[in-house]
Design a protein around this motif. Structure first.
Motif: not given
Length: 491
Positions: A242-259
């Motif tokens: 598994a190739y896991v990239i750790h991202l800031p939470k803000l990016l989830f709001q931008m790109f996977v808003p439903r989650r």
């Protein structure tokens, strides 16, 4: 013992049906009949809509149930309907709530007495309201009800991830099998419980006098795991990494808003469960299924189901992951190790998107319209893209795509005093006649002078443009105009 379970083919409900049958109880389940391949042998399935009594009444006529387990209620209105339907025909009513309505203490511990998250997302607030309604409804008859709060359960045909699709069980398995990067956030520990273990705990509360009028977690203290470990175990079951990239939470709001709400309110927390209450009511309870074995079994079922059925794919989720990774890479929001991981992925990828499975969910015209409306919103707030770029250290800019958005951005940035040494467009002789600066083709980009950032206004084709330019110059950020506007709006 007669047991009735609403649902019957979901992760929790199917596990409860299986365990109830295993213990020799007369087990009934009300389902719509859409997933009969998930039926458990030995149970009686009643086809009907649980929100339409007439559709299932004949199937339970003249049966008194020792236990009814309600797995399908998500708000107080549904609960009222369920109580009216089942309360008078059962001795014990068990309501499946959720443990994520609890707020962890400073040391991350949670118990059934923890403070509740009244400010959480709607799903959580509704579950709290249901619990309060139950306590009021059975105020003088506590022997009639029990509340169960699951943590993160998995099994049957479902695995929980830190970030997952709303409905596509194969989404992350597909990414792992395809050696695509996965996205995660800070390493949080959470109770991760196989449905077999969860079901043993719940069924042990059937007609258990210590369970009446009480609330229970079904998880063993000390068995918490991280979301990254879940990815790794799924990959291990597929004989890959598994190739896991750790991202800031803000990016989830931008790109996977439903989650995003679930990430912030539930999966982006540490939970250390206190299990004293459960072990008092069910002495000796423990989680017997290791995550390695449980996840491997579940992955096998999900893969088999997807091979046997043409199930829909969550294209928006796949695009969100890809876009978030590109954005994080460009803005240097990931570690050097993760950056190298992403670069290796780009280098072996002819097209950043798998065109067979991932297509844009919006039309080009709709994307153009959405960006323009958001840009007007920035103007109304007196926020300028040029000032934002300069604040982030971008003084020289190249613009890719010189149609309407590109020309508008060019004029806008010039008014802010930005330096634009050149623009990029494949149709130099067509759309670029009235642009008062040098315009080069994408093929000429590798020989052009360096800039602080390239802004892509052809947002519909951003991923392919990114890959095309990145392979020529890997040290220059390449941002979509849409990304910039979204980030400005969230500040």
């Amino acid at each position: 013992m007669n047991v009735l379970i609403t649902g019957g083919t979901g992760t929790i409900s199917s596990g409860l049906v299986r365990e109830s049958v295993r213990r020799g109880f007369n087990t009934y389940a009300i389902t719509r009949g859409n997933h009969s391949h998930k039926n458990i042998e030995g149970a009686t399935y009643i086809t009907g809509n649980v929100w339409d009594r007439d559709s299932y009444l004949d199937g339970i006529k003249n049966i008194h149930f020792d236990v009814v387990v309600e797995c399908l209620v998500f708000n107080p209105l549904q609960l009222e309907y369920s109580l009216a339907s089942f309360c008078d025909i059962c001795d014990q009513y068990i309501f499946i709530s959720t443990a994520v309505l609890e707020i962890p203490s400073d040391n991350s511990t949670v118990s059934e007495d923890s403070a509740l998250d009244y400010g959480g997302r709607e799903y959580v607030r509704n579950k709290i309201a249901c619990e309060e309604l139950l306590a009021t409804y059975f105020k003088k008859k506590k022997e009639k009800y029990t509340i169960v709060r699951p943590f993160f359960t998995y099994g049957a045909y479902h695995i929980r991830y830190g970030v997952d699709s709303s409905y596509d069980e194969y989404a992350n398995i597909y990414r792992i099998k395809s050696k695509k990067p996965l996205i995660c956030f800070k390493t949080y520990k959470v109770p991760f419980v196989n449905i077999e273990d969860f079901s043993r705990g719940v069924v042990s509360l059937f007609k258990n006098s210590l369970a009446y009028g009480e609330v229970f977690h079904i998880a063993e203290q000390g068995k918490e795991t991280t979301w990254e470990e879940v990815y790794k175990l799924v990959a291990k079951s597929l004989d890959t990494d598994a190739y896991v990239i750790h991202l800031p939470k803000l990016l989830f709001q931008m790109f996977v808003p439903r989650r995003y709400e679930a990430i912030i309110g539930e999966r982006g927390r540490n939970y250390s469960v206190i299990d004293n209450k459960l072990k008092k009511a069910v002495p000796g309870f423990s989680q017997l299924i290791s995550n390695e074995i449980g996840i491997a079994n579940t992955v096998g079922k999900i893969v088999d189901e997807y091979k046997a059925n043409e199930l829909p794919r969550d294209e928006e989720y796949q695009l969100g992951i890809e876009d978030a990774i590109i954005h994080a890479y460009n803005r240097q929001l990931i570690t050097q190790e993760e950056k190298e991981m992403v670069e290796k992925y780009f280098e072996k990828t002819d097209s950043f998107l798998d065109e067979k499975n991932v297509k844009r969910t919006k039309s080009k015209l709709q994307e153009f319209y959405d960006v323009l409306i958001k840009w007007i919103g920035l103007k109304q707030k007196k926020q300028e893209i040029g000032e934002f770029l300069k604040h982030n250290g971008f003084d020289t800019v190249a613009i890719y795509g010189m149609k309407e958005l590109g020309k508008t951005l060019y004029n806008d940035l010039k008014l802010c005093g930005m330096t634009i040494p050149y623009c990029i467009d494949a149709r130099v002789d067509d759309v670029c006649k009235d642009v008062a600066t040098t315009v080069i083709t994408p093929d000429e980009y590798s020989d052009a002078c360096d800039v602080d950032v390239v802004i892509v206004t052809a947002i519909h084709y951003y991923e392919d443009i990114f890959l095309q330019l990145w392979k020529k110059k890997k040290d220059i950020p390449i941002l979509s105009l849409e990304f910039i506007i979204d980030e400005m709006l969230m500040r």
